[in-house]
Write a protein that holds these residues in place. Structure first.
Motif, PDB file in Angstrom:
ATOM      1  N   ASP A   1       1.767 -20.824 -50.694  1.00 24.81           N
ATOM      2  CA  ASP A   1       0.885 -19.677 -50.415  1.00 24.81           C
ATOM      3  C   ASP A   1       1.446 -18.848 -49.269  1.00 24.81           C
ATOM      4  O   ASP A   1       1.496 -17.622 -49.329  1.00 24.81           O
ATOM      5  CB  ASP A   1      -0.499 -20.186 -49.984  1.00 24.81           C
ATOM      6  N   LEU A   2       1.841 -19.560 -48.230  1.00 23.02           N
ATOM      7  CA  LEU A   2       2.308 -18.888 -47.028  1.00 23.02           C
ATOM      8  C   LEU A   2       3.592 -18.108 -47.323  1.00 23.02           C
ATOM      9  O   LEU A   2       3.749 -16.968 -46.904  1.00 23.02           O
ATOM     10  CB  LEU A   2       2.541 -19.930 -45.935  1.00 23.02           C
TER      11      LEU A   2
ATOM     12  N   GLU B   1      -3.815 -45.312 -36.936  1.00 25.21           N
ATOM     13  CA  GLU B   1      -4.155 -46.241 -35.858  1.00 25.21           C
ATOM     14  C   GLU B   1      -5.467 -46.941 -36.165  1.00 25.21           C
ATOM     15  O   GLU B   1      -6.266 -46.441 -36.965  1.00 25.21           O
ATOM     16  CB  GLU B   1      -4.309 -45.479 -34.535  1.00 25.21           C
TER      17      GLU B   1
ATOM     18  N   ARG C   1      -0.588 -29.685 -48.744  1.00 27.01           N
ATOM     19  CA  ARG C   1       0.336 -28.987 -47.856  1.00 27.01           C
ATOM     20  C   ARG C   1       1.333 -28.141 -48.640  1.00 27.01           C
ATOM     21  O   ARG C   1       1.615 -27.000 -48.265  1.00 27.01           O
ATOM     22  CB  ARG C   1       1.088 -30.032 -47.012  1.00 27.01           C
TER      23      ARG C   1
ATOM     24  N   PHE D   1     -11.250 -27.042 -42.805  1.00 31.24           N
ATOM     25  CA  PHE D   1     -10.239 -26.776 -43.826  1.00 31.24           C
ATOM     26  C   PHE D   1      -9.039 -27.692 -43.654  1.00 31.24           C
ATOM     27  O   PHE D   1      -8.538 -28.270 -44.610  1.00 31.24           O
ATOM     28  CB  PHE D   1      -9.805 -25.307 -43.721  1.00 31.24           C
ATOM     29  N   LEU D   2      -8.609 -27.836 -42.394  1.00 26.91           N
ATOM     30  CA  LEU D   2      -7.442 -28.685 -42.151  1.00 26.91           C
ATOM     31  C   LEU D   2      -7.697 -29.506 -40.889  1.00 26.91           C
ATOM     32  O   LEU D   2      -7.417 -29.048 -39.786  1.00 26.91           O
ATOM     33  CB  LEU D   2      -6.184 -27.800 -41.978  1.00 26.91           C
TER      34      LEU D   2
ATOM     35  N   GLU E   1      -7.298 -32.153 -37.889  1.00 27.88           N
ATOM     36  CA  GLU E   1      -6.129 -32.709 -37.192  1.00 27.88           C
ATOM     37  C   GLU E   1      -6.205 -34.231 -37.231  1.00 27.88           C
ATOM     38  O   GLU E   1      -5.201 -34.905 -37.421  1.00 27.88           O
ATOM     39  CB  GLU E   1      -6.133 -32.248 -35.729  1.00 27.88           C
TER      40      GLU E   1
ATOM     41  N   LEU F   1      -0.159 -24.963 -49.702  1.00 29.91           N
ATOM     42  CA  LEU F   1      -0.340 -24.055 -48.570  1.00 29.91           C
ATOM     43  C   LEU F   1       0.982 -23.408 -48.189  1.00 29.91           C
ATOM     44  O   LEU F   1       1.042 -22.213 -47.891  1.00 29.91           O
ATOM     45  CB  LEU F   1      -0.904 -24.815 -47.363  1.00 29.91           C
TER      46      LEU F   1
ATOM     47  N   LYS G   1       0.027 -40.623 -38.840  1.00 29.55           N
ATOM     48  CA  LYS G   1      -0.006 -41.648 -37.796  1.00 29.55           C
ATOM     49  C   LYS G   1      -1.310 -42.396 -38.020  1.00 29.55           C
ATOM     50  O   LYS G   1      -2.391 -41.794 -37.953  1.00 29.55           O
ATOM     51  CB  LYS G   1       0.025 -40.972 -36.421  1.00 29.55           C
TER      52      LYS G   1
ATOM     53  N   LEU H   1      -5.148 -43.603 -47.562  1.00 30.62           N
ATOM     54  CA  LEU H   1      -3.930 -43.248 -46.821  1.00 30.62           C
ATOM     55  C   LEU H   1      -2.870 -42.667 -47.749  1.00 30.62           C
ATOM     56  O   LEU H   1      -2.187 -41.700 -47.394  1.00 30.62           O
ATOM     57  CB  LEU H   1      -3.394 -44.484 -46.091  1.00 30.62           C
TER      58      LEU H   1
ATOM     59  N   PHE I   1      -1.444 -34.097 -47.413  1.00 31.78           N
ATOM     60  CA  PHE I   1      -1.167 -33.539 -46.102  1.00 31.78           C
ATOM     61  C   PHE I   1      -1.240 -34.663 -45.079  1.00 31.78           C
ATOM     62  O   PHE I   1      -2.327 -35.035 -44.648  1.00 31.78           O
ATOM     63  CB  PHE I   1      -2.215 -32.460 -45.768  1.00 31.78           C
ATOM     64  N   PRO I   2      -0.128 -35.216 -44.666  1.00 33.00           N
ATOM     65  CA  PRO I   2      -0.161 -36.336 -43.712  1.00 33.00           C
ATOM     66  C   PRO I   2      -0.872 -35.905 -42.431  1.00 33.00           C
ATOM     67  O   PRO I   2      -0.585 -34.841 -41.886  1.00 33.00           O
ATOM     68  CB  PRO I   2       1.322 -36.615 -43.438  1.00 33.00           C
ATOM     69  N   ARG I   3      -1.790 -36.729 -41.996  1.00 30.38           N
ATOM     70  CA  ARG I   3      -2.581 -36.428 -40.806  1.00 30.38           C
ATOM     71  C   ARG I   3      -2.660 -37.657 -39.922  1.00 30.38           C
ATOM     72  O   ARG I   3      -2.291 -38.767 -40.331  1.00 30.38           O
ATOM     73  CB  ARG I   3      -4.008 -36.018 -41.183  1.00 30.38           C
ATOM     74  N   ARG I   4      -3.173 -37.480 -38.743  1.00 33.33           N
ATOM     75  CA  ARG I   4      -3.425 -38.630 -37.890  1.00 33.33           C
ATOM     76  C   ARG I   4      -4.737 -39.265 -38.334  1.00 33.33           C
ATOM     77  O   ARG I   4      -5.771 -38.582 -38.445  1.00 33.33           O
ATOM     78  CB  ARG I   4      -3.528 -38.167 -36.434  1.00 33.33           C
ATOM     79  N   VAL I   5      -4.694 -40.571 -38.585  1.00 30.14           N
ATOM     80  CA  VAL I   5      -5.867 -41.262 -39.120  1.00 30.14           C
ATOM     81  C   VAL I   5      -6.273 -42.385 -38.163  1.00 30.14           C
ATOM     82  O   VAL I   5      -5.428 -43.163 -37.720  1.00 30.14           O
ATOM     83  CB  VAL I   5      -5.573 -41.849 -40.520  1.00 30.14           C
ATOM     84  N   LEU I   6      -7.575 -42.413 -37.845  1.00 32.05           N
ATOM     85  CA  LEU I   6      -8.109 -43.510 -37.044  1.00 32.05           C
ATOM     86  C   LEU I   6      -8.995 -44.361 -37.936  1.00 32.05           C
ATOM     87  O   LEU I   6      -9.944 -43.844 -38.529  1.00 32.05           O
ATOM     88  CB  LEU I   6      -8.945 -42.967 -35.877  1.00 32.05           C
TER      89      LEU I   6
ATOM     90  N   LYS J   1     -20.146 -27.805 -42.952  1.00 25.57           N
ATOM     91  CA  LYS J   1     -18.962 -27.486 -43.743  1.00 25.57           C
ATOM     92  C   LYS J   1     -17.830 -28.380 -43.269  1.00 25.57           C
ATOM     93  O   LYS J   1     -17.665 -28.611 -42.066  1.00 25.57           O
ATOM     94  CB  LYS J   1     -18.605 -26.015 -43.512  1.00 25.57           C
TER      95      LYS J   1
END
Lengths: 510, 85
Positions: free
Chosen positions: A288-289, B67, A282, A147-148, A150, A285, B65, A167, A174-179, A144
């Motif tokens: 919703d919240l 990288e 986001r 859901f969100l 990091e 959400l 972010k 991107l 939902f802006p996230r950290r992307v490698l 699965k």
């Protein structure tokens, strides 16, 4: 002529045909061939590929009737475009040359392509079946998606539209950290690079200097089947299937299906769709919240109001405590009074009941006497009854005797009456009978003549002359003999029979 | 009391956004059905408020972010700013 001609013939090659050394000829041929076929495309099936330690690659291209030697120099291998595999139907691009050392010609291949989509698809299908049989595509292997996440790991080309699309869509939702793990997405190095990137992300430890992604996206833009071929390679498919990080494949357009799509946990039709699968929106959400927050507060407030209302309602239902006590006091007083009275009354009542009972109590003798009296009474009653019964029987008998007497008398009376009546009748009838009797007639002077037998003679014929008759008068009877009608005495005593047969004439014959 | 509250807050902090949101939904639905005892209703509300704060915090962490992975010669993985988006 003939000899000179033959001499001419024998001498001619010596002058007109140049003489080559073997090497000269071989290299002359080499030049010819290389000039004539500097770039050719040859279609055929790869056969007997060998990879000697030199790093070059040798194989043969063949079809039904011919065979062509082929060589790929080590330097050309990375750019070849296809892995050399036995039985592969390919189009080889290169130049023709010869190998002077063994009188062979060959093609130096610079590029290999799959020979037509049909062959390519056939190979793809065979590989798919093989990997499926290994269970790499099992639904039970699918994980699965978080859901969100990091951290999101993206394996793709660092340049181009694909990474930008991903991107952008991530930032929108939902802006996230992307490698980003940069890889070639086309060419022979693409497959090992992609596989190494998947494995590399999986090897990262959580909490390390480089964070381990929660989800992976393997992406590439659209292209031809050959362009996407790296994502059909076994090494890539196996790496995707082995990934413990959930993996989204987004290779090509929606209509393109590569084998990595079967092994991935989710298949996205486009790179953009992969970003949508990776993160929720986001703003939604948050909405919703907020909604939940509002509902939470409302629900609690309503519950409190309900409790208040309930409490108020119950409070109204509670009676006034003072009144409650007053009422109870009164009830207690009443009960106290009734208790005192009841005690007295009960004693009196019990005493009266006792007295009554004592009165009714008898000594045994009294009881015996009473029973004796009762018995005597019964006895007397029985005797009386007997007497009465006897009397009644007597009376009944007397009454029957009286009735018999009366009936006897009545019967005697009746008999007497009846006899009187009958005797009267008999007297009358006697007189009447007397009046009708011949005796009366006799008395009036008539006489009755009877024959000897006593029968009345009522006609003259019955008294023939000579017959004895008796004549009865009123006062007595005399005997007589019948004479002739003329009064003469009868001659024979037998004469009386004759008249009966035929009169007087006949009688006279005697 | 303060200890239990802190413990509850710590417990909530370990939840994923999804789990926290799902629990919050459950609490809201229970309270809306109105079949919860008053004491329990208040306790649930407090828990719901914690969950909501946790979810908000998770949503607030939305910072992009980007990288790029860099492989050094000896195979060590490091990152550098991708200079994208």
């Amino acid at each position: 002529m003939a000899s000179s001609e033959s001499a001419t013939v024998s001498e001619a090659p010596r002058h007109n045909v140049p003489e080559y050394t073997v090497s000269e000829l071989a290299f002359a041929l080499k030049r010819e061939v290389e000039q004539a076929f500097p770039r050719v495309r040859v279609r055929g099936e790869i056969s007997q590929p060998t990879f000697p330690r030199s790093g070059h690659c040798y194989f043969r291209l063949k079809d039904t009737d011919a065979v062509l030697d082929a060589v790929v120099w080590k330097s050309a291998l990375p750019r070849l475009g296809l892995k050399v595999e036995e039985g592969l139907e390919v189009i080889a691009t290169g130049r023709l040359t010869t190998y002077p050392g063994s009188s062979r010609y060959q093609i130096v291949v610079e590029r290999l392509e799959m020979a037509g989509q049909g062959a390519l698809l056939k190979q793809l299908e065979e590989r798919r079946k093989k990997l499926q049989a290994e269970g790499l595509f099992e639904a039970s292997r699918k994980r699965k998606l978080p859901f969100l996440p990091e951290v999101i790991g993206v394996i793709t080309s660092p340049s181009g539209a694909v990474i930008r699309d991903i991107l952008h869509r991530l930032a929108d939702r939902f802006p996230r950290r992307v490698l980003i793990w940069p890889v070639a997405v086309q060419g022979t190095t693409a497959a090992p690079e992609v596989a190494r990137a998947i494995e590399g992300f999986n090897r990262l430890t959580p909490g390390g200097p480089v964070p381990r992604p929660d989800v992976l996206i393997v992406a590439r833009g659209g292209g031809s089947l050959e362009d996407l071929w790296a994502f059909n390679e076994e090494i890539v498919v196996r790496a995707a299937a082995a990934s413990t990080i959930p993996l989204i494949s987004a290779v090509g357009h929606e209509t393109d299906t590569t084998l990595i799509d079967f092994a991935s946990d989710r298949r996205a039709p486009t790179p953009t769709a992969a970003a949508e699968m990776a993160v929720p929106v986001r703003a939604e959400l948050l909405a919703d919240l907020r909604d939940h927050d509002g509902r939470l507060l409302n629900a609690l407030n309503r519950r409190l109001r309900e409790a208040e209302t309930e409490l108020a309602g119950l409070a109204r239902g509670l009676p006034d405590p003072v009144r409650l006590i007053e009422e109870r006091t009164q009830r207690l007083d009443v009960c106290g009074e009734r208790l005192a009275a009841a005690t007295t009354n009960l004693v009196a009542l019990r005493r009266a009941q006792f007295a009554g009972a004592a009165d009714r109590l008898r000594t045994p003798r009294e009881v015996i006497e009473a029973k004796a009296q009762q018995l005597a009474g019964e006895w007397r009653a029985l005797a009386g009854a007997l007497r009465r019964f006897a009397g009644e029987t007597q009376q009944k008998t007397a009454r029957v005797e009286d009735r018999v007497d009366a009936l006897s008398e009545r019967m005697a009376r009746c008999m007497r009456g009846l006899l009187d009546q009958r005797s009267g009748s008999v007297d009358g009838l006697g007189k009447l009978l007397e009046s009708y009797s011949f005796k009366g007639t006799l008395s009036r002077g008539f006489a009755l003549v009877r024959d000897a037998a006593g029968h009345a003679v009522v006609s003259a014929t019955a008294a023939p002359p000579g017959s004895g008759v008796r004549i009865e008068f009123a006062d007595g009877t005399v005997g007589a003999t019948v004479d002739q009608p003329d009064g003469k005495p009868a001659t024979s005593a037998a004469a009386p029979a004759k008249p009966r047969r035929g009169g007087g004439s006949q009688g006279s014959l005697f | 009391m303060a200890d239990t509250k802190n413990a509850a807050a710590a417990d909530v902090a370990t939840l994923s956004f999804e789990d926290a949101l799902r629990e919050l939904e459950g609490i809201v639905q229970d309270l809306e059905r109105g079949q919860v005892k008053l004491d329990e209703a208040i306790a649930r509300y407090e828990r719901g408020a914690l969950l909501k704060r946790h979810c908000e915090a998770k949503l607030a962490e939305a910072k992009a972010k980007v990288e790029k992975i860099v492989l050094s010669a000896n195979g060590v993985v490091t990152t550098e700013n991708a200079g994208l988006g």
